[in-house]
Scaffold this active site. Structure first.
Site, mmCIF file in Angstrom:
data_model
loop_
_atom_site.group_PDB
_atom_site.id
_atom_site.type_symbol
_atom_site.label_atom_id
_atom_site.label_comp_id
_atom_site.label_asym_id
_atom_site.label_seq_id
_atom_site.Cartn_x
_atom_site.Cartn_y
_atom_site.Cartn_z
ATOM 1 N N ASP A 69 19.396 -5.341 -28.530
ATOM 2 C CA ASP A 69 19.886 -4.214 -27.418
ATOM 3 C C ASP A 69 21.278 -4.467 -26.714
ATOM 4 O O ASP A 69 21.143 -5.301 -26.015
ATOM 5 C CB ASP A 69 18.771 -4.040 -26.063
ATOM 6 C CG ASP A 69 19.091 -3.150 -25.596
ATOM 7 O OD1 ASP A 69 19.941 -2.811 -24.956
ATOM 8 O OD2 ASP A 69 18.227 -2.954 -24.470
ATOM 9 N N TYR A 163 28.341 12.498 -21.499
ATOM 10 C CA TYR A 163 28.992 11.984 -23.005
ATOM 11 C C TYR A 163 30.183 12.316 -23.360
ATOM 12 O O TYR A 163 30.996 11.700 -23.390
ATOM 13 C CB TYR A 163 27.881 13.137 -23.880
ATOM 14 C CG TYR A 163 28.441 13.041 -25.068
ATOM 15 C CD1 TYR A 163 27.888 11.815 -25.912
ATOM 16 C CD2 TYR A 163 29.059 13.164 -25.777
ATOM 17 C CE1 TYR A 163 28.219 11.551 -27.137
ATOM 18 C CE2 TYR A 163 29.408 13.076 -27.147
ATOM 19 C CZ TYR A 163 29.225 12.847 -27.589
ATOM 20 O OH TYR A 163 29.557 12.171 -29.141
#
Length: 258
Positions: A69, A163
């Site tokens: 991660d 985004y």
């Protein structure tokens, strides 16, 4: 020397993040065909292991998967060390991690905003920083990030303010890294795709009816295939782009021309 050899990555070590599927997997596959040994990093362990195994068996090259991660700064540092122990020095980083939820601006929660920034900006930076440190020690290399034409314009009709902001940040980050790392013989560039047919976009298409709008707004009238983005990334990673750094290469079928 054949000039076309400059597009190859023979016996180089390439790290590809987000390569369990989608664009990242297409990039990893192309790098193997170009002669590289590939370390795949992804949070999707089952898919990542399967993709690495398939590529290794098909190519005979060294391909290994590392579950990580990359939102965790410490894990980004440690996984680069693991790869260094297994592969030796890294010549190329292909940074393909990213998420793109579609939520109206008035409904974006603080957590969702942070999630997008943590993956699309923080994780990309953490792994780029870790790899750059190793590249400084080994004498140079090339880093290629995934940006987006959404970092240049506002795509429609999907709502994705977080985004768009994250991809604009990636573009500016790439330029900043390129300037600071140039003295260390490290080139840093990005590819800014338009709409690409991946699992992520297929989910959006299935429930939205956006596909005809995307195609109508793209001069070439279609979405990209993942391998079409991979070829652009390979160019930027290779010696064929030896004088290219700090560039954002738009690969969007002409979308941003209108």
């Amino acid at each position: 020397m054949n000039p076309m050899d400059r597009f190859r990555l023979d016996d180089q070590t390439v790290i590809v993040t987000g390569a369990a599927r989608g664009i990242g997997l297409a990039v990893a596959e192309l790098c193997v065909h170009a002669g590289a040994n590939v370390a795949i990093i992804d949070i999707l362990e089952q898919q990542g292991e399967a993709s690495a195994k398939r590529l290794a068996e098909a190519s005979g090259k060294k391909v290994r998967f590392y579950g990580a991660d990359l939102r965790d700064w410490n894990r980004a540092q440690s996984v680069v060390q693991e790869i260094g122990n297994d592969f030796g020095s890294t010549q190329v980083l292909m940074n393909c991690i990213g998420i793109g939820p579609n939520t109206e601006v008035l409904k974006i929660s603080a957590q969702e905003w942070q999630d997008v920034m943590n993956v699309n900006v923080n994780a990309q930076f953490f792994i780029a920083q870790a790899v750059a440190k190793s590249m400084v020690e080994s004498g140079g290399g090339s880093i290629v990030a995934i940006g987006s034409n959404s970092g240049l314009i506002v795509d429609r009709p999907q709502p994705q303010a977080h985004y768009n902001a994250s991809k604009a940040a990636v573009h500016q980050m790439v330029k900043s890294l390129a300037v600071e790392l140039a003295p260390h013989k490290i080139r840093v560039n990005a590819v800014a795709p338009g709409f690409v047919m991946t699992d992520m976009t297929k989910d959006a298409i299935a429930n939205s009816g956006w596909l005809p709008i995307w195609e109508q707004n793209t001069p070439m009238g279609r979405m990209a295939k993942p391998e079409e983005i991979a070829f652009a990334m390979l160019y930027l990673a290779s010696d064929a782009a030896s004088y290219v750094t700090g560039s954002i290469l738009v690969v969007d079928g002409g979308y941003t021309c209108w």
